[in-house]
Enzyme design. Structure first.
Site, PDB file in Angstrom:
ATOM      1  CE1 TYR A 196      -3.414   2.858   0.659  1.00 51.36           C
ATOM      2  CE2 TYR A 196      -2.108   3.303   2.619  1.00 51.36           C
ATOM      3  CZ  TYR A 196      -3.095   3.675   1.723  1.00 51.36           C
ATOM      4  OH  TYR A 196      -3.757   4.873   1.889  1.00 51.36           O
ATOM      5  CE  LYS A 200      -3.238   5.528  -1.754  1.00 51.81           C
ATOM      6  NZ  LYS A 200      -4.290   6.292  -2.435  1.00 51.81           N
TER       7      LYS A 200
HETATM    8  N1  LIG Z   1      -8.148   6.512   6.164  1.00 51.28           N
HETATM    9  C1  LIG Z   1      -6.891   6.934   6.247  1.00 51.28           C
HETATM   10  O1  LIG Z   1      -6.308   6.992   7.339  1.00 51.28           O
HETATM   11  C2  LIG Z   1      -6.171   7.386   5.016  1.00 51.28           C
HETATM   12  C3  LIG Z   1      -4.925   7.993   5.167  1.00 51.28           C
HETATM   13  C4  LIG Z   1      -4.238   8.423   4.020  1.00 51.28           C
HETATM   14  C5  LIG Z   1      -4.806   8.243   2.779  1.00 51.28           C
HETATM   15  N2  LIG Z   1      -6.023   7.639   2.654  1.00 51.28           N
HETATM   16  C6  LIG Z   1      -6.582   7.501   1.310  1.00 51.28           C
HETATM   17  O2  LIG Z   1      -7.901   7.971   1.328  1.00 51.28           O
HETATM   18  C7  LIG Z   1      -8.638   7.362   0.268  1.00 51.28           C
HETATM   19  C8  LIG Z   1      -9.964   6.856   0.803  1.00 51.28           C
HETATM   20  O3  LIG Z   1      -9.716   5.826   1.720  1.00 51.28           O
HETATM   21  P1  LIG Z   1     -10.644   5.560   2.988  1.00 51.28           P
HETATM   22  O4  LIG Z   1      -9.764   5.665   4.164  1.00 51.28           O
HETATM   23  O5  LIG Z   1     -11.881   6.326   2.932  1.00 51.28           O
HETATM   24  O6  LIG Z   1     -10.921   3.984   2.765  1.00 51.28           O
HETATM   25  P2  LIG Z   1     -12.258   3.144   2.559  1.00 51.28           P
HETATM   26  O7  LIG Z   1     -13.255   3.506   3.587  1.00 51.28           O
HETATM   27  O8  LIG Z   1     -11.795   1.723   2.500  1.00 51.28           O
HETATM   28  O9  LIG Z   1     -12.749   3.620   1.124  1.00 51.28           O
HETATM   29  C9  LIG Z   1     -12.100   3.202  -0.046  1.00 51.28           C
HETATM   30  C10 LIG Z   1     -13.043   3.330  -1.206  1.00 51.28           C
HETATM   31  O10 LIG Z   1     -12.375   2.867  -2.390  1.00 51.28           O
HETATM   32  C11 LIG Z   1     -13.236   1.954  -3.035  1.00 51.28           C
HETATM   33  N3  LIG Z   1     -12.544   0.971  -3.870  1.00 51.28           N
HETATM   34  C12 LIG Z   1     -11.648   0.030  -3.495  1.00 51.28           C
HETATM   35  N4  LIG Z   1     -11.315  -0.724  -4.554  1.00 51.28           N
HETATM   36  C13 LIG Z   1     -12.014  -0.255  -5.621  1.00 51.28           C
HETATM   37  C14 LIG Z   1     -12.129  -0.630  -6.980  1.00 51.28           C
HETATM   38  N5  LIG Z   1     -11.486  -1.699  -7.475  1.00 51.28           N
HETATM   39  N6  LIG Z   1     -12.921   0.089  -7.793  1.00 51.28           N
HETATM   40  C15 LIG Z   1     -13.633   1.144  -7.315  1.00 51.28           C
HETATM   41  N7  LIG Z   1     -13.595   1.527  -6.028  1.00 51.28           N
HETATM   42  C16 LIG Z   1     -12.794   0.833  -5.188  1.00 51.28           C
HETATM   43  C17 LIG Z   1     -13.968   1.256  -1.905  1.00 51.28           C
HETATM   44  O11 LIG Z   1     -15.105   0.578  -2.395  1.00 51.28           O
HETATM   45  P3  LIG Z   1     -15.752  -0.649  -1.551  1.00 51.28           P
HETATM   46  O12 LIG Z   1     -16.515  -0.032  -0.428  1.00 51.28           O
HETATM   47  O13 LIG Z   1     -16.605  -1.327  -2.567  1.00 51.28           O
HETATM   48  O14 LIG Z   1     -14.600  -1.487  -1.062  1.00 51.28           O
HETATM   49  C18 LIG Z   1     -14.301   2.471  -1.052  1.00 51.28           C
HETATM   50  O15 LIG Z   1     -15.405   3.145  -1.590  1.00 51.28           O
HETATM   51  C19 LIG Z   1      -7.731   6.283  -0.304  1.00 51.28           C
HETATM   52  O16 LIG Z   1      -7.109   6.762  -1.475  1.00 51.28           O
HETATM   53  C20 LIG Z   1      -6.690   6.094   0.786  1.00 51.28           C
HETATM   54  O17 LIG Z   1      -5.473   5.611   0.267  1.00 51.28           O
HETATM   55  C21 LIG Z   1      -6.717   7.209   3.747  1.00 51.28           C
END
Ligand SMILES: NC(=O)c1ccc[n+]([C@@H]2O[C@H](COP(=O)([O-])OP(=O)(O)OC[C@H]3O[C@@H](n4cnc5c(N)ncnc54)[C@H](OP(=O)(O)O)[C@@H]3O)[C@@H](O)[C@H]2O)c1
Length: 319
Positions: A196, A200
């Site tokens: 992961y 990124k």
């Molecule tokens: N949360 C953190 O602490 C954090 C920190 C830094 C960066 N980020 C970034 O923030 C962004 C959002 O993450 P989040 O934390 O909100 O995670 P999350 O709750 O797991 O949301 C991820 C989203 O991406 C979708 N997804 C995954 N695989 C996919 C695919 N093949 N096609 C289309 N959609 C897909 C998921 O769909 P499903 O629901 O169907 O799985 C979900 O809607 C990501 O880019 C992550 O890297 C998060």
């Protein structure tokens, strides 16, 4: 130290910029940060918000939730996209290109997994978080650019959601081969615990290259680091991260604010890394800022071009 300071002492500000009359796309908007960013954008007056999701029933539930909390029915639309598939990404991107206008897009969808699987010939995290996220960005860029020309009040923006963990990846592969993403997709060599952060880092390098190549195109391209936030992303990460999140994580709503900041910044944000909702290129990893950063991203761009050209001939010429 910057990470702990941000998590404990910095609370990104509540978004207030108007999106009145605008059309905004957010991928991965059925849960997590994407859902909260969509809620903000609807609250701030957007006319049309496309929730790009792979799970349509979950997308419809998100739409109802947003409508109930904002009192604005009929703004959100649920459109299907699976970024693990080239054909689904192409169909979605082509559908977006038909919109009468597209003022902003947040490419937020991503996965974090330790399980090695192949999608479209590459390890799935690389395909979803990097290759097809960039493909989608390239597919929608012309529509963003045209919106700026057709609607003089619009300043089109494209935000990629990255992460500070890009700094944890050790990207030695870029020197060993002309095709780093292919090497990273070798099941014998893939280091999945680091996958992961590696995805990124590749995204950061490729978005920097994309932004460099589109400078002056009137579309502001940003990279957003939300910080550590509550969401379903780290479901496989184990109890240590769960405990860390209990102490340090931002709420999902606060994380969503940082995504909205990525589509609110001025031209100073073009090609920039944003953390705590502000431009902060000094927080990019030492590798990205080093002399190796540029040749590494150029090599990755060349590999990305070779991957995407057969998928959509001429795609790299759209920028
Ligand atoms: N949360 C953190 O602490 C954090 C920190 C830094 C960066 N980020 C970034 O923030 C962004 C959002 O993450 P989040 O934390 O909100 O995670 P999350 O709750 O797991 O949301 C991820 C989203 O991406 C979708 N997804 C995954 N695989 C996919 C695919 N093949 N096609 C289309 N959609 C897909 C998921 O769909 P499903 O629901 O169907 O799985 C979900 O809607 C990501 O880019 C992550 O890297 C998060």
């Amino acid at each position: 130290m910057g990470f702990f300071y941000s998590q404990v002492f910095v609370r990104p500000s509540y978004p207030t910029q108007s999106f009145d009359g605008q059309t905004v796309l957010i991928t991965g908007a059925n849960v997590g940060l994407g859902l909260e960013a969509a809620r903000h954008v609807v609250r701030l007056g957007a006319a049309r918000v496309i929730l790009g999701v792979r799970n349509v029933p979950a997308g419809k539930a998100a739409k109802e939730d947003i409508e109930a909390s904002t009192g604005r029915p009929g703004v959100c639309e649920v459109w299907e996209v699976d970024l693990a598939s080239h054909s689904s990404t192409l169909a979605f991107g082509d559908r977006i290109a038909q919109l009468p206008r597209l003022d902003a897009a947040i490419l937020n969808a991503a996965l974090a997994t330790r399980t090695f699987q192949v999608a479209e010939g590459y390890e799935r995290t690389i395909t979803v978080n990097v290759i097809n996220t960039l493909l989608l960005g390239l597919l929608i860029l012309p529509r963003l650019k045209a919106t700026g020309q057709e609607f003089p009040s619009s300043q089109p923006r494209l935000a990629f959601v990255v992460s500070e963990v890009h700094a944890w990846a050790h990207f030695t592969e870029w020197k060993d081969t002309d095709k780093p993403m292919q090497l990273l997709s070798d099941p014998e060599k893939a280091k999945m615990p680091e996958r992961y952060p590696m995805s990124k880092l590749l995204e950061v390098l490729l978005v920097q290259e994309l932004a460099g190549r589109t400078r002056g195109s009137d579309v502001i391209i940003t990279m957003v680091n939300p910080g550590l936030c509550h969401s379903s992303l780290a479901r496989e990460a184990g109890w240590q991260l769960a405990v860390m999140k209990l102490v340090l994580a931002r709420s999902t709503e606060v994380g969503g604010r940082t995504l909205v900041a990525g589509i609110s910044t001025g031209i100073e944000g073009h090609g920039a890394y944003m953390t705590d909702s502000t431009v902060d290129n000094a927080s990019l990893s030492p590798f990205v800022r080093s002399e190796d950063g540029r040749p590494a991203r150029e090599k990755l761009w060349k590999e990305l071009s070779a991957i995407l050209e057969p998928v959509r001939p001429g795609i790299m010429q759209t920028i």
